[in-house]
Design an enzyme around this catalytic site. Structure first.
Site, PDB file in Angstrom:
ATOM      1  N   ASP A 182      27.211  37.800  47.299  1.00 15.43           N
ATOM      2  CA  ASP A 182      27.825  38.947  47.957  1.00 15.43           C
ATOM      3  C   ASP A 182      26.760  40.041  48.093  1.00 15.43           C
ATOM      4  OD1 ASP A 182      31.069  40.054  48.112  1.00 15.43           O
ATOM      5  OD2 ASP A 182      29.444  41.522  48.180  1.00 15.43           O
TER       6      ASP A 182
ATOM      7  N   ASN B 132      41.464  37.735  48.456  1.00 15.72           N
ATOM      8  CA  ASN B 132      42.306  38.769  49.069  1.00 15.72           C
ATOM      9  C   ASN B 132      42.818  38.326  50.440  1.00 15.72           C
ATOM     10  OD1 ASN B 132      41.639  40.531  46.903  1.00 15.72           O
ATOM     11  ND2 ASN B 132      39.739  41.099  47.928  1.00 15.72           N
TER      12      ASN B 132
ATOM     13  N   GLN C 147      41.611  42.796  51.704  1.00 12.19           N
ATOM     14  CA  GLN C 147      40.731  41.951  52.533  1.00 12.19           C
ATOM     15  C   GLN C 147      40.032  42.840  53.560  1.00 12.19           C
ATOM     16  OE1 GLN C 147      42.695  38.738  54.668  1.00 12.19           O
ATOM     17  NE2 GLN C 147      40.751  37.729  55.149  1.00 12.19           N
TER      18      GLN C 147
ATOM     19  N   HIS D 283      37.764  33.681  52.358  1.00 14.70           N
ATOM     20  CA  HIS D 283      36.687  33.531  51.374  1.00 14.70           C
ATOM     21  C   HIS D 283      37.246  33.746  49.979  1.00 14.70           C
ATOM     22  CE1 HIS D 283      36.850  37.716  52.679  1.00 14.70           C
ATOM     23  NE2 HIS D 283      36.545  38.023  51.434  1.00 14.70           N
TER      24      HIS D 283
ATOM     25  N   HIS E 165      36.096  35.021  46.124  1.00 13.05           N
ATOM     26  CA  HIS E 165      35.082  35.693  45.312  1.00 13.05           C
ATOM     27  C   HIS E 165      34.936  34.983  43.973  1.00 13.05           C
ATOM     28  CE1 HIS E 165      35.001  39.623  47.584  1.00 13.05           C
ATOM     29  NE2 HIS E 165      36.195  39.186  47.962  1.00 13.05           N
TER      30      HIS E 165
END
Ligand code: AMP
Ligand code: ZN
Length: 136
Positions: free
Chosen positions: A32, A88, A95, A101, A103
């Site tokens: 990230d 999310n 989100q 995606h 995390h």
């Protein structure tokens, strides 16, 4: 299928470079760019899905096995003390990138990161009402 103008389609498919820690025919896992902790990374499918609701069962079935594989890798390389898996869906839920995606957030003693969840105390009969609503 890829979606035009979707940044994660471009990142997942290698059209824009990423700090990739793992790649296979379905997914790319990369760091990230604004990490919550050291090693915070994202599991991103190469195919475009807006969110978990839209995700195919096939891709969905591969996410947790991959998360476990990455947890092991990150444990070995970074030695985390705890681990959050966060996903999310929708703006209200936090989100910000509308390509599914997950995390992966390694946690360390004293890392100061907050993945907050505030709990409530339901009144008499409230849980039963919710249950009835869900099951009816
Ligand atoms: P979410 O808020 O669940 O949609 O998460 C989106 C995540 O994508 C955030 O943690 C961002 O820091 C991360 N992010 C956004 N753009 C990039 C990028 N170009 N490379 C890596 N991570 C990104
Ligand atoms: Zn996309």
């Amino acid at each position: 299928m890829k979606k035009e103008d979707c940044i994660f389609c471009k990142l997942a498919n290698g059209d824009i470079p990423t700090n990739t820690i793992y790649e296979d025919s379905d997914f790319r896992v990369f760091l990230d760019s604004s990490p919550a902790t050291k090693g915070h990374c994202l599991i991103v499918p190469k195919e475009h899905f807006d969110n978990l609701e839209e995700l195919s069962d096939d891709v969905a079935s591969k996410v947790f096995p991959l998360a476990r594989k990455m947890m092991k890798l990150l444990k070995e390389k970074l030695g985390w003390d705890g681990f959050n898996v966060v996903q999310n869906n929708g703006e209200l839920a936090g989100q910000t990138v509308f390509h599914f995606h997950t995390h992966l957030i390694p946690r360390y003693e004293g890392d100061g990161a907050s993945i907050a969840m505030s709990h409530t105390s339901p009144g008499e009969g409230e849980l039963e009402k919710v249950l009835e609503q869900i099951l009816s």
